[in-house]
Design an enzyme around this catalytic site. Structure first.
Site, PDB file in Angstrom:
ATOM      1  N   ASP A 405       1.022  -1.446  -0.103  1.00  0.00           N
ATOM      2  CA  ASP A 405      -0.187   0.080   0.068  1.00  0.00           C
ATOM      3  C   ASP A 405       1.002   1.522   0.142  1.00  0.00           C
ATOM      4  O   ASP A 405       1.490   1.496   0.667  1.00  0.00           O
ATOM      5  CB  ASP A 405      -0.538   0.165   1.321  1.00  0.00           C
ATOM      6  CG  ASP A 405      -1.669   1.250   1.362  1.00  0.00           C
ATOM      7  OD1 ASP A 405      -2.662   1.016   0.671  1.00  0.00           O
ATOM      8  OD2 ASP A 405      -1.687   1.917   2.596  1.00  0.00           O
ATOM      9  N   GLU A 458       0.978  -0.578  -4.882  1.00  0.00           N
ATOM     10  CA  GLU A 458       0.383   0.444  -5.501  1.00  0.00           C
ATOM     11  C   GLU A 458       0.826   1.691  -5.463  1.00  0.00           C
ATOM     12  O   GLU A 458       1.732   1.901  -4.587  1.00  0.00           O
ATOM     13  CB  GLU A 458      -0.676   0.344  -4.460  1.00  0.00           C
ATOM     14  CG  GLU A 458      -1.631   1.342  -4.812  1.00  0.00           C
ATOM     15  CD  GLU A 458      -2.826   2.149  -3.584  1.00  0.00           C
ATOM     16  OE1 GLU A 458      -3.386   2.590  -3.810  1.00  0.00           O
ATOM     17  OE2 GLU A 458      -1.705   1.944  -2.321  1.00  0.00           O
TER      18      GLU A 458
END
Length: 723
Positions: A405, A458
């Site tokens: 993330d 990401e």
């Protein structure tokens, strides 16, 4: 007062300020075959020391529970009777010597211990025939650390730990501890403040307002996915289908009739696995599963990095979920959050009174936007904590991939910061060199230790080489989320069809960089929250046009180069924006448009996985060819996808509600072409306009190809043709 236990030393022990309790408590030989045994038992009425067959009643030297006995030398046990009349017999924690080995300590200090979960935290063990639990925690600047829990009435005086100064680790073995007992670490921090901390290495923990760690035995589960693991090691993710269903366990489906409760890991295995498998996805991606106190963080503000959240069951029940996914032929990707952590007082923040896991300087150590803290990637022990955690999920839970993330926030020192709010690196640049080194080491080790797994970034910027090998200067990730495609495509789709011809480039721009990285096309949870609306509501027009647009868009996405990811609810056109505290709108299946959309996703996954042209060269330019990228006036896009084995499909996208009749499209060879998929088909609740039953190639060169066919392109539809 005893001649063996000075009053001042007793006082320092009872106030938990003694600098070396193991040198004072426990048994210490005094000559002539005798030993003095000292113990702190604040809630004991009597304490008896048992050596062999001899019993010696200890003398209570202080009202707060300091006991001492002169007993024969040798191994002994303590028999403790409380004021309530309960009697227990246990070995003395202070009778055990140094616990953690020198090699473990060396690798920990060096930052290269790859299996920290076996060393740190709470480990059920049998030492010298005595069953109990070894506790260890890193707190180098603490003045004192104790284990407190159910068994000692959360009293920090009872089980003060040994300080292994060489590594800043505190340790103690406590006999009699059993599984599921609750515990925390009580610290007197660097500044003399008393604080309670959850175990950073706990493998099971409470969630919500209750934040205790729990003792758990990870050695019990027996896996049944050997065939999957063996095949995975040889599997080529880059040239095979990868279609991911992203899911939030707490809101995929709830039991409304039972207080709107979550499904358990086992219930999710019963319902979610066959659902995702039935839709033809190859992988499930699970949003934030590591323990977190606040439901509204969706699992992205972690306090228990080694603990699958107890919201849905225990660690072995989560293992069973993964195991059953593998047995069903589904890979499991886990969202992993090394970019930041919350400030909750029981968590990692200011763990021993200092910035232990984070940077001291808020310009380096704090995410102002999120109100969270940033890991100090340059500190050996912190880097080791994170890398070992990643390996833990791959090793102990057989996870097939980690989606990292917020990578952009880790790469840039000035991420979301104004001038003066950040500190340049030692070269004067904005790159976080320590985070970059951390990511490269992370990826190198994950791939080396667990072949066939993947680590996905990401990452939302133009940083070069995110998914390129470390050996060539890349970051070493296996894949990168294609945020550029997502933003451009959704922006294009939001335009009224009559205006799309003025924004044609938004739809074609992604092909300029489509092969710069190993991309995954993503329509994730981030696109359906915070007022952005659901996917179906991003589409313009009336109800019919909304569904037609979304069917066309999904079909376009599934035929575009790159792997695929779709967030739950998108597959049936949920009207409502996603809510983490409710269930998906399953009642919508009363409407045929929703069922039709779901059927389309199933057929798209089947087409994508069965036709090599649509997946073999997802990351190579030779597998894509524009037939016409410039027909802006008609808002038509025409291209081919091909594979080395000769498989080829032709894709026509009509982004307007006008049927394009008699459209000539080039084909590579003679023969009859057929409709492989038509997103406007009546089976998907479309208008049912057909391109035709079959198309005989004509020897009319077109669009650079020697043959061509003529078709009718349905309105707001994607048409896939092939032989």
């Amino acid at each position: 007062m005893s001649q063996y236990s000075p009053k001042a030393e007793i006082e320092s022990v009872l106030t938990a300020r003694h600098s070396n309790v193991f040198a004072f408590l426990g048994g210490h030989e005094i000559g002539n075959g005798r030993q003095v045994v000292r113990t702190v038992q604040p809630y004991a009425k009597t304490v008896t020391v048992i050596v062999g067959g001899e019993r010696v009643t200890a003398e209570k030297l202080h009202k707060d529970g300091f006991f001492e006995a002169l007993a024969p030398a040798g191994l002994y046990e303590l028999e403790i009777t409380t004021h309530e009349g309960e009697t227990t017999r246990l070995s003395d924690p202070y009778s055990f010597g140094v616990l953690l080995g020198d090699q473990d300590m060396y690798y920990f200090r060096e930052g290269t211990h790859q299996r920290l979960w076996e060393m740190m935290g709470a480990k059920l063990k049998t030492l010298h025939g005595v069953a109990g639990c070894l506790f260890s925690v890193w707190a180098p600047n603490a003045q004192r650390v104790s284990v407190v829990g159910d068994w000692n009435r959360w009293d920090g005086r009872v089980h003060v730990m040994r300080n292994r100064i060489e590594a800043g680790i505190w340790e103690i073995f406590i006999p009699g501890i059993t599984e599921l007992m609750h515990y925390k670490f009580e610290l007197v921090d660097k500044h003399g403040h008393l604080t309670l901390k959850s175990d950073p290495y706990a493998t099971f923990a409470q969630h919500g307002t209750q934040t205790s760690s729990m003792v758990f035995n990870l050695d019990r589960y027996r896996w049944d996915d050997n065939e999957w693991i063996q095949k995975r090691a040889q599997h080529d993710l880059y040239h095979t289908p990868m279609s991911v269903y992203e899911v939030h366990f707490g809101s995929w489906k709830r039991k409304a009739e039972q207080g709107n409760r979550w499904l358990s890991y086992r219930e999710l295995a019963d319902d979610l696995i066959p659902y995702v498998k039935g839709l033809g996805f190859t992988h499930i991606e699970i949003m934030g599963i590591a323990e977190h106190p606040f439901d509204g963080s969706w699992g992205y503000q972690v306090t228990g990095y080694f603990a699958p959240t107890s919201r849905f069951g225990n660690p072995d029940e989560f293992r069973e979920f993964v195991d059953r996914c593998h047995q069903a032929g589904l890979g499991v990707i886990l969202d992993w959050v090394p970019g930041h952590f919350p400030k909750d007082s029981h968590g990692l923040a200011k763990f021993d009174g200092t910035a232990l896991y984070e940077h001291e300087d808020p310009r380096l150590g704090e995410h102002m936007d999120w109100g969270t803290l940033i890991f100090n990637y340059g500190r050996h022990e912190v880097k080791n904590f994170l890398i070992s955690n990643a390996l833990y999920w791959l090793d102990q839970f057989h996870i097939d991939g980690l989606r990292v993330d917020a990578v952009a926030s880790m790469l840039y020192l000035d991420y979301s910061r104004e001038a003066g709010q950040w500190v340049p690196n030692h070269l004067g640049g904005r790159e976080n060199l320590e985070a970059i080194a951390f990511m490269r080491e992370l990826n190198t080790l994950c791939y080396a230790k667990h072949p066939g797994t993947t680590v996905i970034a990401e990452e939302s910027t133009a940083w070069p080489g995110v998914s390129k090998p470390v050996s060539t200067g890349g970051l070493g990730f296996g894949f990168k989320w294609n945020m550029g495609w997502m933003n451009d495509s959704l922006r294009y789709m939001a335009h009224e069809p009559v205006h799309r011809k003025y924004h044609h480039g938004e739809a074609t721009f992604s092909m300029i960089y489509a092969f710069d990285e190993n991309f995954i096309l993503v329509l994730s949870h981030d696109e359906v929250v915070h007022g952005k609306g659901s996917l179906i509501n991003k589409m313009p027009g009336d109800r019919w046009q909304k569904f037609a647009n979304l069917r066309m868009f999904f079909s376009w996405m599934w035929t575009h180069p790159g792997k695929k990811l779709l967030f739950m609810g998108g597959e049936f056109g949920q009207w409502n924006e996603w809510r983490h505290d409710g269930s998906l709108d399953w009642h919508l299946f009363l409407g045929e448009e929703h069922s039709g959309l779901q059927q389309l996703i199933k057929d798209l996954n089947h087409l994508y996985t069965s036709r090599p042209a649509l997946h073999v060269k997802d990351h190579e330019p030779g597998g894509f060819h524009w037939l016409d990228a410039n027909d802006a006036d008609n808002s038509i896009f025409a291209y081919t996808r091909s594979a080395p084995d000769g498989d080829q499909v032709t894709v026509l996208v009509n982004a307007t509600p006008v049927v394009r009749q008699g459209y000539r499209v080039g084909v590579p060879e003679a023969g009859t072409y057929r409709e492989l998929l038509n997103s406007d088909s009546s089976s998907y609740a479309g208008s049912g306009v057909s391109a035709g039953a079959g198309f005989q190639a004509q020897q009319t060169p077109w669009q650079g190809l020697p043959w061509s066919i003529v078709v009718d392109i349905p309105p707001l539809a994607t048409l896939v043709l092939g032989r």
